[in-house]
Write a protein that holds these residues in place. Structure first.
Motif, PDB file in Angstrom:
ATOM      1  N   CYS A 154       0.841  -1.195   0.000  1.00 48.58           N
ATOM      2  CA  CYS A 154       0.000   0.000   0.000  1.00 48.58           C
ATOM      3  C   CYS A 154       0.879   1.249   0.000  1.00 48.58           C
ATOM      4  O   CYS A 154       1.746   1.399   0.874  1.00 48.58           O
ATOM      5  CB  CYS A 154      -0.914  -0.005   1.227  1.00 48.58           C
ATOM      6  SG  CYS A 154      -1.941   1.461   1.375  1.00 48.58           S
ATOM      7  N   LEU A 191       1.290   3.518   3.199  1.00 48.69           N
ATOM      8  CA  LEU A 191       2.100   3.106   4.340  1.00 48.69           C
ATOM      9  C   LEU A 191       3.583   3.350   4.120  1.00 48.69           C
ATOM     10  O   LEU A 191       4.386   3.094   5.016  1.00 48.69           O
ATOM     11  CB  LEU A 191       1.888   1.610   4.619  1.00 48.69           C
ATOM     12  CG  LEU A 191       0.435   1.169   4.796  1.00 48.69           C
ATOM     13  CD1 LEU A 191       0.365  -0.318   5.013  1.00 48.69           C
ATOM     14  CD2 LEU A 191      -0.208   1.905   5.959  1.00 48.69           C
ATOM     15  N   LYS A 237      -2.330  -7.600   1.852  1.00 55.85           N
ATOM     16  CA  LYS A 237      -2.672  -7.569   3.284  1.00 55.85           C
ATOM     17  C   LYS A 237      -3.185  -6.198   3.715  1.00 55.85           C
ATOM     18  O   LYS A 237      -2.959  -5.764   4.849  1.00 55.85           O
ATOM     19  CB  LYS A 237      -1.461  -7.953   4.134  1.00 55.85           C
ATOM     20  CG  LYS A 237      -0.954  -9.362   3.932  1.00 55.85           C
ATOM     21  CD  LYS A 237       0.176  -9.672   4.895  1.00 55.85           C
ATOM     22  CE  LYS A 237       0.699 -11.086   4.725  1.00 55.85           C
ATOM     23  NZ  LYS A 237       1.790 -11.388   5.660  1.00 55.85           N
ATOM     24  N   CYS A 238      -3.862  -5.524   2.839  1.00 57.24           N
ATOM     25  CA  CYS A 238      -4.320  -4.175   3.159  1.00 57.24           C
ATOM     26  C   CYS A 238      -5.529  -3.825   2.296  1.00 57.24           C
ATOM     27  O   CYS A 238      -5.647  -4.282   1.149  1.00 57.24           O
ATOM     28  CB  CYS A 238      -3.199  -3.163   2.938  1.00 57.24           C
ATOM     29  SG  CYS A 238      -3.665  -1.456   3.264  1.00 57.24           S
ATOM     30  N   LEU A 259      -5.268  -3.022   7.888  1.00 53.81           N
ATOM     31  CA  LEU A 259      -4.132  -3.925   7.723  1.00 53.81           C
ATOM     32  C   LEU A 259      -4.529  -5.306   8.234  1.00 53.81           C
ATOM     33  O   LEU A 259      -5.116  -5.423   9.317  1.00 53.81           O
ATOM     34  CB  LEU A 259      -2.915  -3.410   8.487  1.00 53.81           C
ATOM     35  CG  LEU A 259      -2.481  -1.966   8.173  1.00 53.81           C
ATOM     36  CD1 LEU A 259      -1.285  -1.585   9.011  1.00 53.81           C
ATOM     37  CD2 LEU A 259      -2.179  -1.812   6.705  1.00 53.81           C
ATOM     38  N   ARG A 264      -7.126 -11.320   3.631  1.00 56.64           N
ATOM     39  CA  ARG A 264      -7.743 -10.168   4.302  1.00 56.64           C
ATOM     40  C   ARG A 264      -8.970 -10.565   5.114  1.00 56.64           C
ATOM     41  O   ARG A 264     -10.062 -10.058   4.914  1.00 56.64           O
ATOM     42  CB  ARG A 264      -8.096  -9.090   3.269  1.00 56.64           C
ATOM     43  CG  ARG A 264      -6.895  -8.495   2.584  1.00 56.64           C
ATOM     44  CD  ARG A 264      -7.275  -7.444   1.589  1.00 56.64           C
ATOM     45  NE  ARG A 264      -7.855  -8.034   0.393  1.00 56.64           N
ATOM     46  CZ  ARG A 264      -7.170  -8.459  -0.649  1.00 56.64           C
ATOM     47  NH1 ARG A 264      -5.861  -8.360  -0.647  1.00 56.64           N
ATOM     48  NH2 ARG A 264      -7.759  -8.985  -1.700  1.00 56.64           N
TER      49      ARG A 264
END
Length: 859
Positions: A191, A194, A406-407, A427, A433
């Motif tokens: 992402c 981040l 994972k986001c 997250l 997810r």
């Protein structure tokens, strides 16, 4: 053609374009948008004539491009060049002339990264269908920004127009890309929200360089540990690869791609030099990501163009290995000659390097050559513009969701969510997810000044950040100015405050059931710290079985005995250090008080005195030493009582604010379920109970918009009254007095006029419906004939089947439009007839007909 009516020409070109698309391309959302744009009569009236026709200079340019293409094929062989695609009206336009450099008045669009990220969120991305073919239409960037939708070519041209407008040396690049790029699938990418900012990294590096460091000897290394570390890294890499492969449900790139290495894509190149750009970089318009030229994910490059020229790539290599020397004929072939001499550099080989046509090197020869070179005509598109309301909404249709590795990132337009939410980043622990680790929420325009919230469900932890200006929940006591609130459920609670409170409180920490301490700044009494330490075991070990007198109220635990209270004070320069209190500890369970004084400058030790409380009397230890006076003992006992009262009052005030905050959040959650997705009307006055507080800029824009709408409605009403058609004029000619030009009707004449008017109007509506119905039946009959003809052919070539499929999709589209038009006409016919009856009843010239009926009823 230039002097023809744009509206009439639009419909002619639209029919021609429909037949062309019928033979070549399937119907896509982009084609439908272009057809609606062409069919919009209001747009056709104010349309730039260059949309639907070419100027003589553009025709000359197209002829030059066709000659270039023919010469290119003769020299290099058969190769398709996407040079002059049609626009919305089916008129061919040279790709560089579609770019319209524009500088918009928004500071977010002045830099590469925020501009590309904004457009990625602003647009609704359409994939190319099929992905291995170029788009059939390249509309104007003005239309693309108005629609807020487009494919990779539309987004790249719009982004390039904005970047060139603010001074960047930007180019559009077309070529081939992998599937995760063309489908905007970022399930395997990190992402970007981040990632660290490069400015922060630069500051950290500079600070490390400035520090003086002593070089140490290199540590001894173990070969066994190095081997273990290498093996662990290999295992970790293998586990990461398996983890990525397991995400096959929502990641289509894990499957085999039938268009592998053939997916066409378009992106943006920003060259170094302008705007202090240090190195070339690629910008992906669909996601806003920036890639290094030598480490880009793109496969091959076909064309590069800006608003001045177009270059054809001649290098057979990967996109990361392409040499971007545009005027070197070994690498690129350029379409337009550069009058300023930019095209004369590099190697002398290429389409324009014929020895017989070499230009004269003298100054006169250069001037004559520059005069004969064909220059690029100005962009044919209207000026690119983004309305301020759409700019602040940012997201397409108010909300957007993107999935990363994972986001998950959710974005919302301001004022669309009842709690002011504009972004939520979730997250996850797993790639599917399903197990959330952390939830980050960003808010705007909150009345309670909440700006950010972080929640970690696994640890039951919540962190909230507030902007300055948060009011207190109690008007009678000091409070408010909350900066940060952190809570671990049933474990701890921490509050940070801005240094603007009347009581000087800057930090409050509570270890639930154990300890509570607070820090102060800039107090008149020089208090900088106080705390209370709790001990639940004292409730059972108290002598005599009596309940302890000094207790502290703890939520969910009740009254807990106090073991110790502490106060710390800042230095008072007007008092000697050995007489200035630094720290006072009240050991309530032991009945003792310890006083620590400030240190002398340059000394390590400090004075400390311990007192014991016996029946309200203080004695210093040891008993043989100097004993306190009655005034000193009374002062310490009074300070002990005041400390207990201050701690209790501070605890109650804090809990009042926390309880009020919980109540507000519960009310917001309840109202959000009721008003989900409803945007607040900014023009309506708000109350103190409202969650959102619009800024003065939003209120000013809303008031300006309402005033403009009101003025527009009044102007339309005036135009309607001035240009109102008299529907009775054709029927009143026979009854008009030729001398006075006045009409006087009796009841029978008025009834006759009204009957003729209504009959003719009804017939006109019926004829219109019959025309639409007849066209619909003809279209359906023709489709049935083509289907029967296709079935009678039996086995036939594949080309006829493809042509029939294209015709069938076109016929279904036309049938659907005719059905919608017929249904709309029926709905509007009823409304129009009712409106006609109302107008006839209110017309004073037919008043005699309505006056006869009451008289007849009276007889």
């Amino acid at each position: 053609c230039v002097h023809s009516s744009p509206c009439l020409l639009a419909f002619a070109v639209m029919e021609e374009d429909a037949h062309m698309v019928e033979r070549t391309e399937p119907i896509t959302q982009k084609v439908i948008r272009c057809r609606r744009f062409v069919g919009d009569a209001q747009t056709a009236q104010t349309l730039n004539p260059r949309y639907c026709s070419n100027t003589p200079k553009e025709e000359l340019l197209l002829e030059h491009v066709r000659e270039f293409e023919e010469q290119f094929v003769n020299v290099y062989g058969n190769r398709f060049l996407f040079l002059c695609p049609p626009n919305e009206y089916g008129v061919p336009k040279f790709l560089p002339s579609t770019i319209r450099p524009t500088h918009l008045p928004y500071k977010e669009l002045y830099e590469v990264k925020p501009c590309s990220q904004f457009l990625a969120d602003f647009f609704n991305y359409d994939e190319l269908k099929p992905p291995d073919r170029y788009p059939s239409i390249i509309p104007a960037p003005h239309s693309v920004l108005k629609w807020q939708a487009g494919d990779c070519f539309d987004l790249s041209i719009a982004l390039c127009s904005l970047l060139i407008g603010v001074g960047y040396d930007a180019y559009c690049v077309s070529g081939f890309a992998p599937r995760f790029i063309t489908t905007r699938n970022e399930a395997r990418s990190a992402c970007p929200q981040l990632e660290w900012h490069p400015e922060d990294k630069k500051e950290d590096v500079e600070s490390e360089d400035d520090e003086f460091t002593i070089h140490k000897k290199p540590p001894l290394t173990s070969e066994y540990r190095e081997a273990r570390r290498t093996a662990d890294e290999v295992d970790k890499a293998r586990l990461d690869e398996e983890e990525m492969k397991s995400d096959s449900e929502d990641d289509p790139s894990s499957e085999e791609d039938e268009f592998e290495n053939r997916r066409i894509h378009c992106w943006v190149l920003v060259r170094q030099g302008s705007r202090e750009v240090r190195e070339d970089m690629y910008v992906e318009p669909t996601t806003g990501r920036i890639y290094d030229v030598t480490r880009c994910p793109y496969l091959k490059i076909d064309l590069i163009w800006n608003h001045r020229n177009l270059w054809v790539n001649m290098q057979v290599c990967n996109a990361s290995q392409v040499e971007l020397d545009l005027y070197n004929s070994r690498y690129f072939e350029y379409v337009m000659l550069d009058a300023e001499g930019g095209g004369s550099g590099g190697d002398a080989r290429g389409l324009y390097a014929d020895g017989g046509d070499a230009p004269d090197e003298s100054e006169g020869g250069k001037l004559e050559q520059a005069a004969q070179i064909l220059d690029m005509p100005p962009a044919w598109s209207e000026r690119v513009d983004i309305p301020r309301e759409n700019f602040h909404a940012r997201c397409y249709q108010g909300e957007k969701t993107i999935f990363y590795h994972k986001c998950k990132v959710e974005q919302y337009a301001p004022y669309t969510q009842d709690d002011g939410l504009v972004q939520r980043i979730t997250l996850y622990k797993d790639v599917r997810r399903q197990i959330p680790l952390e939830i980050r929420e960003t808010f705007k325009h909150r009345r309670d000044r909440l700006s950010e919230r972080k929640r970690r469900p696994m640890q039951n932890e919540t962190i909230e950040h507030f902007l300055p200006g948060r009011p207190s929940s109690s008007t009678s006591a000091a409070g408010g100015a909350l900066k940060q609130y952190r809570e671990i459920s049933a474990v701890s609670r921490e509050l940070l405050f801005y240094n603007s409170r009347l009581d000087g409180l800057v930090r409050c920490v509570e270890l639930i059931g154990k300890k509570m301490f607070e820090f102060f700044e800039d107090r008149d009494d020089r208090l900088i710290y106080h705390s209370v330490t709790l001990d639940p075991s004292l409730a059972t070990n108290h002598r005599g079985g009596q309940k302890p007198k000094d207790t502290y109220l703890v939520e969910s635990m009740g009254e807990v005995p106090i073991r110790k209270m502490t106060q710390k004070y800042a230095r008072n320069s007007q008092v000697p250090p050995d007489e200035d209190f630094h720290k006072i500890c009240y050991f309530l369970a032991e009945g003792k008080i310890r006083v620590d004084y400030h240190r002398e400058p340059g000394q390590l030790t400090f004075k400390t005195v311990t007192y014991v409380n016996e029946d309200g009397n203080l004695y210093s230890l040891p008993r043989t030493g100097t004993q306190p006076t009655q005034q000193e003992a009374q002062r310490l006992l009074q300070m002990q009582g005041n400390c207990r009262d201050i701690l209790t009052e501070s605890h109650q005030r804090t809990h009042v604010e926390l309880n009020q905050r919980r109540k507000d959040e519960n009310g917001i959650r309840a109202s959000r379920s009721v008003q989900a997705g409803k945007k607040r009307e900014l023009g309506l006055p708000g109350s103190r109970e409202d969650v959102l507080e619009p800024s003065v800029y939003d209120l000013a824009r809303e008031h300006a918009r309402v005033d403009a709408m009101r003025e527009g409605a009044e102007e339309e009403k005036q135009e309607e009254t001035t240009s109102k058609v008299d529907v009775l004029a054709p029927y009143l000619v026979d009854f008009m007095n030729k001398e006075t030009k006045y009409v006087q009707l009796d009841s029978l004449q008025a009834e006759l006029v009204m009957k003729k008017c209504t009959q003719d109007f009804r017939k006109r509506l019926t004829d219109r419906a019959e025309i639409i119905q007849k066209r619909l039946e003809e279209e359906q009959e023709q489709l049935r004939k083509r289907r029967a003809q296709m079935q009678r052919r039996g086995d036939n070539v594949e080309k006829d089947e493809r042509e029939f499929e294209r015709y069938q999709s076109q016929a279904m589209f036309r049938t659907q439009i005719l059905e919608q038009r017929l249904a709309r006409h029926e709905m509007q016919a009823i409304e129009k007839f009712q409106e006609l009856e109302r107008m006839l009843q209110e017309d004073p010239r037919l008043a005699a007909m309505w006056q006869r009926e009451p008289a007849a009823m009276g007889r």
